[in-house]
Design a protein around this motif. Structure first.
Motif, mmCIF file in Angstrom:
data_model
loop_
_atom_site.group_PDB
_atom_site.id
_atom_site.type_symbol
_atom_site.label_atom_id
_atom_site.label_comp_id
_atom_site.label_asym_id
_atom_site.label_seq_id
_atom_site.Cartn_x
_atom_site.Cartn_y
_atom_site.Cartn_z
ATOM 1 N N ASP A 282 3.354 2.587 9.005
ATOM 2 C CA ASP A 282 2.778 3.288 8.289
ATOM 3 C C ASP A 282 3.487 4.683 8.223
ATOM 4 N N LYS A 283 3.384 5.562 7.140
ATOM 5 C CA LYS A 283 4.001 6.785 7.075
ATOM 6 C C LYS A 283 3.376 7.844 7.764
ATOM 7 N N ARG B 154 0.754 -1.343 -0.082
ATOM 8 C CA ARG B 154 -0.148 0.045 0.011
ATOM 9 C C ARG B 154 0.702 1.300 0.019
ATOM 10 N N GLY B 155 0.470 2.401 -0.783
ATOM 11 C CA GLY B 155 1.379 3.678 -0.933
ATOM 12 C C GLY B 155 1.706 4.211 0.437
ATOM 13 N N ALA C 233 -4.760 1.014 13.888
ATOM 14 C CA ALA C 233 -4.310 1.335 12.456
ATOM 15 C C ALA C 233 -4.386 0.383 11.373
ATOM 16 N N PHE C 234 -3.420 -0.709 11.985
ATOM 17 C CA PHE C 234 -3.270 -2.167 11.239
ATOM 18 C C PHE C 234 -4.661 -2.626 10.776
#
Length: 247
Positions: free
Chosen positions: A161-162, A103-104, A197-198
């Motif tokens: 994640d970012k 995923r981006g 979030a996951f």
């Protein structure tokens, strides 16, 4: 106690000693260089390799970026990657690679690197007493070490994640739902943000929190998502499900 185990590490002479390792780290380095590293991997220069090990222990549990080490060790990025290969092959470092479906907004390349012994991590971080963040970090090391040692067929990843959300470890195998494992020193210290979030990205995932005070497993709900609180022994068993016997 766990604090004794963390400060002294798991090597029997250090664990049984009255004081945590200090000069013993250098003695161990001398033996490791002579018996395991130099000839087997054809390493020519000891000082940059030893400096690399010291930095790995000092930054243990962090995301690994090879370029951070080049100037401090005085070698090229290629040499740093060779050094990391040596540490992973000899078990001195545990390399945990990221879990991603590409995923981006996920971290997809940088691994996290953990030193094999909490005593040496404490030596290089200058820790002689433990509290708060230090206990949580070393508990994460301890959970990883136990799962890697006792459920040896398991491949563990981490997730980030970012936006900065993260989960300590992910066990993902073909045909099974992802198992997301977050480490926290105590139930009261647990922050559900990473697991939630996951779960938003992987709604089928099973969410676990491994703490030192979850001897009897139980569930809590966060925003409609169930998180299972379990102890270390159960975490090892869960990680090994379908992967072969627990050692």
């Amino acid at each position: 106690s766990l604090t004794h185990r963390f400060l002294h590490g798991g090597l029997p002479p250090h664990f049984l000693a009255a004081a945590p390792p200090g000069k013993e780290f250098q003695e161990w380095m001398d033996a490791y260089w002579a018996k395991d590293a130099q000839e087997a991997f054809r390493l020519e220069r000891r000082s940059p390799f030893q400096r690399f090990i010291e930095l790995v222990m000092a930054r243990s549990g962090e995301m690994f970026e090879a370029t951070r080490f080049t100037a401090e060790c005085g070698v090229s990025r290629g040499t740093i990657m060779k050094y990391l290969t040596v540490l992973e092959a000899t078990g001195v470092a545990l390399v945990v690679r990221p879990f991603s479906s590409r995923r981006g907004h996920e971290i997809i390349s940088a691994p996290k690197v953990y030193g094999f012994d909490t005593g040496f991590v404490c030596v290089q971080r200058g820790w002689t007493q433990l509290q708060g963040e230090g206990l949580s970090l070393l508990w994460e090391h301890h959970v990883l070490n136990e799962m890697a040692a006792r459920a040896q067929a398991v491949t563990l990843r981490y997730w980030r994640d970012k936006q900065g959300h993260s989960v300590s470890f992910i066990r993902a195998s073909e045909g099974r739902k992802p198992l997301a494992i977050e480490c926290a020193w105590s139930v009261n210290d647990f922050d559900p943000a990473g697991l939630l979030a996951f779960a938003r990205n992987y709604p089928e995932a099973r969410l676990l929190a491994v703490t030192t005070d979850s001897e009897l497993s139980f569930h809590r709900s966060y925003n409609g998502k169930a998180v299972e609180f379990i102890g270390l022994a159960e975490a090892v068993r869960e990680a090994a499900v379908g992967q072969g016997p627990v050692v």
